[in-house]
Design an enzyme around this catalytic site. Structure first.
Site, PDB file in Angstrom:
ATOM      1  N   CYS A   6      -1.939 -55.311  -1.911  1.00 34.15           N
ATOM      2  CA  CYS A   6      -3.120 -54.484  -1.670  1.00 34.15           C
ATOM      3  C   CYS A   6      -2.851 -53.216  -0.859  1.00 34.15           C
ATOM      4  O   CYS A   6      -3.400 -52.157  -1.206  1.00 34.15           O
ATOM      5  CB  CYS A   6      -4.248 -55.312  -1.059  1.00 34.15           C
ATOM      6  SG  CYS A   6      -3.761 -56.703  -0.069  1.00 34.15           S
TER       7      CYS A   6
ATOM      8  N   ARG B  56       6.401 -64.759   0.426  1.00 32.28           N
ATOM      9  CA  ARG B  56       5.712 -65.352   1.567  1.00 32.28           C
ATOM     10  C   ARG B  56       6.530 -66.522   2.090  1.00 32.28           C
ATOM     11  O   ARG B  56       7.036 -67.338   1.308  1.00 32.28           O
ATOM     12  CB  ARG B  56       4.311 -65.815   1.181  1.00 32.28           C
ATOM     13  CG  ARG B  56       3.425 -64.674   0.718  1.00 32.28           C
ATOM     14  CD  ARG B  56       2.039 -65.127   0.326  1.00 32.28           C
ATOM     15  NE  ARG B  56       1.261 -64.023  -0.237  1.00 32.28           N
ATOM     16  CZ  ARG B  56       0.063 -64.152  -0.783  1.00 32.28           C
ATOM     17  NH1 ARG B  56      -0.517 -65.340  -0.827  1.00 32.28           N
ATOM     18  NH2 ARG B  56      -0.568 -63.106  -1.273  1.00 32.28           N
TER      19      ARG B  56
ATOM     20  N   GLN C 259       1.923 -61.809  -8.619  1.00 36.25           N
ATOM     21  CA  GLN C 259       0.469 -61.864  -8.748  1.00 36.25           C
ATOM     22  C   GLN C 259      -0.017 -60.899  -9.831  1.00 36.25           C
ATOM     23  O   GLN C 259       0.495 -59.784  -9.948  1.00 36.25           O
ATOM     24  CB  GLN C 259      -0.195 -61.495  -7.425  1.00 36.25           C
ATOM     25  CG  GLN C 259      -0.030 -62.544  -6.335  1.00 36.25           C
ATOM     26  CD  GLN C 259      -0.869 -62.227  -5.128  1.00 36.25           C
ATOM     27  OE1 GLN C 259      -0.701 -61.192  -4.514  1.00 36.25           O
ATOM     28  NE2 GLN C 259      -1.798 -63.113  -4.789  1.00 36.25           N
TER      29      GLN C 259
ATOM     30  N   LYS D 170     -16.637 -63.832  -1.087  1.00 38.92           N
ATOM     31  CA  LYS D 170     -15.763 -63.997  -2.246  1.00 38.92           C
ATOM     32  C   LYS D 170     -16.258 -65.110  -3.156  1.00 38.92           C
ATOM     33  O   LYS D 170     -17.089 -65.943  -2.776  1.00 38.92           O
ATOM     34  CB  LYS D 170     -14.334 -64.302  -1.809  1.00 38.92           C
ATOM     35  CG  LYS D 170     -14.154 -65.669  -1.152  1.00 38.92           C
ATOM     36  CD  LYS D 170     -12.671 -65.990  -0.938  1.00 38.92           C
ATOM     37  CE  LYS D 170     -12.491 -67.356  -0.280  1.00 38.92           C
ATOM     38  NZ  LYS D 170     -11.070 -67.759  -0.211  1.00 38.92           N
TER      39      LYS D 170
ATOM     40  N   ASP E 288      -2.375 -58.782  -9.957  1.00 33.63           N
ATOM     41  CA  ASP E 288      -3.193 -58.245  -8.886  1.00 33.63           C
ATOM     42  C   ASP E 288      -3.980 -57.028  -9.348  1.00 33.63           C
ATOM     43  O   ASP E 288      -3.403 -56.101  -9.927  1.00 33.63           O
ATOM     44  CB  ASP E 288      -2.286 -57.829  -7.729  1.00 33.63           C
ATOM     45  CG  ASP E 288      -2.747 -58.388  -6.399  1.00 33.63           C
ATOM     46  OD1 ASP E 288      -3.869 -58.913  -6.353  1.00 33.63           O
ATOM     47  OD2 ASP E 288      -1.983 -58.317  -5.433  1.00 33.63           O
TER      48      ASP E 288
ATOM     49  N   HIS F 132      -7.070 -54.231  -7.883  1.00 32.00           N
ATOM     50  CA  HIS F 132      -7.911 -53.767  -6.788  1.00 32.00           C
ATOM     51  C   HIS F 132      -8.834 -52.681  -7.322  1.00 32.00           C
ATOM     52  O   HIS F 132      -8.380 -51.749  -7.991  1.00 32.00           O
ATOM     53  CB  HIS F 132      -7.066 -53.252  -5.628  1.00 32.00           C
ATOM     54  CG  HIS F 132      -6.263 -54.339  -4.982  1.00 32.00           C
ATOM     55  ND1 HIS F 132      -4.963 -54.614  -5.345  1.00 32.00           N
ATOM     56  CD2 HIS F 132      -6.595 -55.245  -4.037  1.00 32.00           C
ATOM     57  CE1 HIS F 132      -4.522 -55.636  -4.631  1.00 32.00           C
ATOM     58  NE2 HIS F 132      -5.483 -56.040  -3.852  1.00 32.00           N
TER      59      HIS F 132
ATOM     60  N   HIS G  74     -10.732 -57.142  -4.272  1.00 33.85           N
ATOM     61  CA  HIS G  74      -9.461 -57.752  -4.658  1.00 33.85           C
ATOM     62  C   HIS G  74      -9.739 -58.734  -5.792  1.00 33.85           C
ATOM     63  O   HIS G  74     -10.743 -59.455  -5.771  1.00 33.85           O
ATOM     64  CB  HIS G  74      -8.855 -58.550  -3.501  1.00 33.85           C
ATOM     65  CG  HIS G  74      -8.617 -57.771  -2.250  1.00 33.85           C
ATOM     66  ND1 HIS G  74      -7.358 -57.404  -1.833  1.00 33.85           N
ATOM     67  CD2 HIS G  74      -9.471 -57.308  -1.305  1.00 33.85           C
ATOM     68  CE1 HIS G  74      -7.455 -56.757  -0.684  1.00 33.85           C
ATOM     69  NE2 HIS G  74      -8.732 -56.684  -0.345  1.00 33.85           N
TER      70      HIS G  74
END
Length: 663
Positions: free
Chosen positions: A359, A388, A406, A491, A408, A410, A537
């Protein structure tokens, strides 16, 4: 004494004699409920059936067909497990035994460092069933801390619990075991709650419990594992027995069947059997390499994702794998996420961190130039690798790893655009998941926490209402986790249910009022003023690795044809049919299919079985008649019998329709 009035969940009331218990209420409602009742909820507090009810209380009778009832049933079974072990092993001591998802466990320390064996589980099971057959009542009593220490003389873990609870130091590992403040809504602070059953067996517990051991019985002991006391490696290693318990024999049998199926479907096992993925020790924990067959499936997943995003209004972006510390300081990750980040690399006088999230990079792309309200919404998409530092005990194949990718996205939009974006986004998410064979969804809406939330209340309300409306428009059932949202926005989490009924949390749609503020993001509004955008996100699959693992277990390795690494395998009956088999493969490959020849070096039956073991969707057998007539014999995966003399053109057309329909 005057009668008491009890309010029921349906709004009706019951008049009972003073001192009436939950059991009396259940019997007053009906004999069926009296037989099924396990505990009661009194003004929201769960209590034993035997306790007296309060005048004016709102009371619900709880049975085993509810989460609370199953929780109680499993907790009570854990007590019977402890009772059985202490009966069979004089000198043994016990620690804690809470209910857990689908079951329970109890931790023990055996004399002289002994450990449990599989045969021991059989003996424990038999003793538990004797205790259950004796129908021993569970009796709650209260005592002082000093008397409780005497009751549990010789049981050091119980004594430690008493000492820590009375000192106000009890941790989460003791939850459900006992209480020093008002358990079941009526005990004074400093008083210890215990339960007794049978010939003197006593355990610390805040309860509640089923009325007697005879209400139990549909259980199975499963495994033995080691567990450090209080989860601390510096504490003694205990023996933990896991079990499962259910309300009926049928439910128990169903759960045990699902466990067998789950073991067969374990993605780590299937990945090895099907030569898809491996985890070489030389790489380190939580890091995988993808073999050619696994990489083909992964490519299909990623290609489909890219194609959908390309036509879905997204812009593709890419970002590096590392960044200087200043980025993670600005984003706040070094403040609240540092323990899950890999340590920094010192280069050219600066600290660089492998990225745990994508992000902040997308924020920088947004912030690379002036934005107008006419530019919004901006939707950035990246298949971005992140790293991670998961604890080694938490790593689980592809489901939880240290390096993963991911899908991902945004989205940066105005406040006014939030509701429409959320509705469109959820619809997009569900349509992609359906393409992979999922059609049973559950969702959770997490709302504003009571403390430390950023962003004004109006923005939170608007975003939360937008999420609710999106869920309603999608026709998606959901539960609300009041106050469970992150401090930076509400969320939605979306779970899918797999082929054997297990839920998997995959997709997340998270609003973020924090990062735009931290990075000072702006856009020029229609009024000419500068405004803060809202950031959304979205990880649709969660991660490609985890999604692959879920798919692998969902399909038990038998991927649908459009995803299968090998869609067609052609088997010539004998060497003289090899050329025809190869020509079929050439045609299929030219048409965009994945096909191979298994030459006649082994007996035909063995090669057919090998194709089935490899879970190839279509195994074709070709012999002399097929060469002469341009046909094939098809052994389709899952078919009851082979199909002979199938024209090759018909097979190719059917294969194309199958692949196109699935996609």
């Amino acid at each position: 004494m005057a009668d008491i009035t009890i309010s029921l969940p349906d709004g009706s009331k019951r008049i009972l004699p003073a001192g009436a218990s939950g059991a009396d209420l259940a019997a007053d409602i009906g004999p069926g409920l009296a037989k099924a009742a396990l505990i009661v909820s009194v003004d929201g507090i769960q209590r034993d059936l035997a306790g007296p009810l309060d005048d004016g209380a709102s009371v619900a009778v709880i049975t085993a067909d509810s989460d609370a009832g199953l929780h109680t049933l499993r907790h009570s079974t854990a007590h019977v497990l402890a009772q059985a072990v202490l009966d069979l092993w004089p000198g043994a001591t016990y620690a804690i035994g809470p209910p857990i998802l689908n079951g329970f466990y109890y931790d023990f320390e055996l004399p002289d460092g002994a450990t449990f064996s599989a045969d021991d589980l059989e003996a424990i099971d038999a003793r538990m069933r004797e205790i259950i057959a004796a129908d021993q009542p569970f009796e709650r009593f209260e005592t002082s801390a000093s008397d409780a220490l005497g009751l549990f003389a010789g049981h050091r873990f119980k004594q430690e619990i008493i000492e820590r609870v009375t000192a106000g130091e009890a941790g989460s590992e003791m939850a459900g075991e006992m209480a020093a403040t008002a358990p079941q809504g009526g005990t004074a602070a400093g008083v210890i709650s215990c339960y007794r059953n049978g010939d003197g067996f006593i355990d610390l517990c805040m309860g509640p419990h089923v009325p007697s051991t005879g209400r139990l019985g549909h259980f199975a002991l499963q495994t033995v594992a080691g567990a450090y006391w209080r989860g601390d490696e510096g504490q003694p290693m205990l023996q933990r027995i896991y079990g499962t318990a259910w309300a009926s024999r049928k439910e128990l049998a169903g759960h045990l069947h699902r466990l067998v199926e789950a073991e067969k479907r374990d993605h780590r096992r299937l990945a090895a059997e099907l030569d898809l993925v491996s985890w070489p020790e030389a790489l380190g924990p939580g890091l995988a390499v993808w073999h050619p067959k696994g990489a083909i499936v992964r490519k299909q997943i990623e290609d489909y994702s890219r194609a959908r995003h390309e036509t879905g209004g997204y812009d593709f972006v890419f970002s590096p794998h590392i960044a200087k510390a200043v980025l993670w300081e600005t984003s706040g990750h070094l403040d609240f996420y540092a323990d899950s980040m890999y340590p920094p690399m010192e280069v050219d006088g600066a600290s660089y961190y492998p990225k745990p999230m994508n992000c902040p990079f997308h924020v920088l792309i947004y912030d690379s130039g002036q934005r107008s309200y006419r530019d919004l919404p901006l939707r950035y998409f990246e298949l971005g690798a992140v790293y991670r530092y998961e604890l080694s005990g938490a790593i689980h194949g592809l489901m939880r790893s240290r390096g993963f990718t991911q899908d991902d996205a945004h989205i940066f939009c105005t406040r006014e655009q939030v509701a429409a974006e959320l509705a469109s986004l959820l619809e997009f998410t569900l349509s992609v998941l359906r393409a992979f064979g999922f059609d049973d969804f559950q969702a959770k809406l997490s709302t504003r926490p009571t403390e430390k939330a950023v962003g004004d209340q109006e923005l939170w309300d608007m975003a939360t209402d937008g999420l609710r409306e999106a869920l309603s428009t999608a026709g998606l059932s959901y539960v609300v986790d009041e106050g469970g949202g992150a401090f930076y926005g509400p969320k939605i989490d979306v779970d899918v249910t797999d082929a054997i009924g297990r839920p998997w949390q995959l997709s997340t749609i998270q609003l973020d009022f924090n990062l735009p503020e931290r990075f000072g993001l702006e856009y020029v509004g229609s009024d000419g003023g500068r405004h803060r955008p809202v950031m959304i996100h979205r990880a649709l699959m969660g991660s490609i690795e985890r999604f692959f693992g879920v798919l692998l277990e969902h399909y038990a390795g038998a991927f649908p044809t459009w995803l299968a690494p090998e869609q067609v395998r052609v088997l010539p009956v004998a060497g003289e049919h090899q050329g025809y088999a190869e020509s079929i493969v050439e045609r299929l490959v030219a048409d965009g299919f994945r096909a191979s020849v298994d030459p006649a070096d082994e007996p035909l039956g063995k090669r057919v079985r090998a194709g089935k073991v490899a879970k190839v969707p279509h195994v074709l057998v070709v012999g002399g008649d097929d060469v002469a007539n341009g046909t094939v014999g098809e052994n389709a995966r899952g078919a009851d019998s082979p199909e002979r003399d199938l024209p090759l053109d018909d097979f190719v057309e059917r294969l194309a329709d199958e692949v196109d329909a699935k996609r």
